[in-house]
Scaffold this active site. Structure first.
Site, PDB file in Angstrom:
ATOM      1  N   SER A  36       0.829  -1.192   0.000  1.00 54.00           N
ATOM      2  CA  SER A  36       0.000   0.000   0.000  1.00 54.00           C
ATOM      3  C   SER A  36       0.873   1.255   0.000  1.00 54.00           C
ATOM      4  O   SER A  36       1.740   1.408  -0.856  1.00 54.00           O
ATOM      5  CB  SER A  36      -0.955  -0.057   1.199  1.00 54.00           C
ATOM      6  OG  SER A  36      -1.956   0.929   1.107  1.00 54.00           O
ATOM      7  N   ASP A  59     -10.116  -4.666  -5.422  1.00 50.78           N
ATOM      8  CA  ASP A  59      -9.554  -3.956  -4.278  1.00 50.78           C
ATOM      9  C   ASP A  59     -10.333  -2.664  -4.096  1.00 50.78           C
ATOM     10  O   ASP A  59     -10.355  -1.809  -4.988  1.00 50.78           O
ATOM     11  CB  ASP A  59      -8.067  -3.673  -4.534  1.00 50.78           C
ATOM     12  CG  ASP A  59      -7.366  -2.974  -3.377  1.00 50.78           C
ATOM     13  OD1 ASP A  59      -8.046  -2.385  -2.513  1.00 50.78           O
ATOM     14  OD2 ASP A  59      -6.128  -2.996  -3.347  1.00 50.78           O
ATOM     15  N   HIS A 117      -7.659  -5.358  -0.144  1.00 47.97           N
ATOM     16  CA  HIS A 117      -6.477  -4.501  -0.114  1.00 47.97           C
ATOM     17  C   HIS A 117      -5.337  -5.095   0.708  1.00 47.97           C
ATOM     18  O   HIS A 117      -4.215  -4.596   0.649  1.00 47.97           O
ATOM     19  CB  HIS A 117      -6.863  -3.128   0.459  1.00 47.97           C
ATOM     20  CG  HIS A 117      -5.805  -2.083   0.286  1.00 47.97           C
ATOM     21  ND1 HIS A 117      -5.341  -1.694  -0.951  1.00 47.97           N
ATOM     22  CD2 HIS A 117      -5.114  -1.345   1.203  1.00 47.97           C
ATOM     23  CE1 HIS A 117      -4.410  -0.764  -0.800  1.00 47.97           C
ATOM     24  NE2 HIS A 117      -4.251  -0.544   0.496  1.00 47.97           N
TER      25      HIS A 117
END
Length: 274
Positions: free
Chosen positions: A99, A221, A250
């Site tokens: 991320s 996602d 995610h």
């Protein structure tokens, strides 16, 4: 906090594991800590030196060290990463970032490309807001609602956000794990970090990256549409490759380890032609 001192390793809960071999640095995303790599680490330690650390602001770090000005930009986290590598005398590493930390690694590599042999970016996005000819997945109104929910009732927000982000129901182990690490974060720090991440736009830096990048993405996602991975691939100056996995959510390294861990290992251990 002065990250030029020896306190940097203690402040970020740095751990070094493994029996030598190439160094792999694992960096977690928003709302989690280094425990998010629990399914990957056992598969790495036999062949690699593995470095784990917690981003400042994670629930495992001392909230007194969190500098709201320093971490108002993603660059603050990139400076932390470079300080950790310097403190450990790492001259080259394979960086695996999840991320926001994928973008942190990309930024750090621009100033010190010699420290990175490759970047494996999992669920990465340079911008979450939609723009002209760019679909990041969120409108300004979406973020306003997200931030207001965090401000008004953080516990209720976590209970709603965790299942959506993971892509599973509240009873799943992965959602419970993500909820745990979210609850560990001081709410005002969580809000600040979320605002920094979701309002950032780092697209302009992509053309400066020279380190090879392997972009890994779930097929579904909530936070990062699949098209973002292709955008990264097109905009990165360096050699890059995209692999869209059949996982959802995610945090696929938590929710679908049976799918994601073999893919991560493949991209960590092999230089795939790009």
């Amino acid at each position: 906090m002065d990250t030029t001192t020896g306190l940097v390793l203690q402040a970020h809960n740095v751990r070094v594991l493994g029996n030598g071999g190439p160094t792999v640095v694992l960096a977690h995303g928003f709302g989690t800590d280094q425990s998010v790599w629990k399914h990957l680490v056992p598969r790495l330690v036999a062949k690699h030196r593995v470095v784990l650390y917690d981003n400042m602001g994670a629930g495992t770090t001392d909230p007194d060290y969190f500098d709201f000005d320093r971490y108002a930009t993603v660059e603050g986290y990139a400076c932390d990463l470079l300080a950790i590598l310097e403190e450990l005398c790492i001259s080259s590493c394979i960086f695996v970032g999840h991320s926001v930390s994928a973008i942190v690694g990309i930024l750090a590599s621009i100033s010190r490309p010699d420290l990175f042999s490759k970047i494996v970016a999992l669920s990465a996005s340079p911008r979450y807001l939609n723009d002209l000819d760019y679909f990041g997945g969120f409108e300004h109104s979406d973020l306003d609602q997200l931030f207001e929910a965090m401000k008004s009732n953080y516990s209720a927000w976590v209970s709603g956000f965790a299942p959506l982000a993971v892509g599973d129901d509240m009873d799943s182990v992965a959602v419970q794990e993500f909820s745990r690490t979210l609850f560990n974060i001081r709410p005002d720090i969580a809000l600040s970090v979320a605002q920094t991440i979701f309002t950032s736009d780092l697209r302009e830096y992509l053309g400066m990256v020279t380190v090879p990048c392997h972009i890994l993405q779930s097929s579904k996602d909530l936070a990062v549409p699949v098209g973002v991975s292709e955008f990264l691939h097109r905009r990165l100056y360096c050699k890059s490759i995209v692999e869209v996995m059949t996982s959802e959510g995610h945090l696929p390294q938590l929710s679908s380890p049976e799918i994601v861990i073999p893919v991560l290992l493949k991209h960590i251990e092999h230089d795939i032609a790009v």
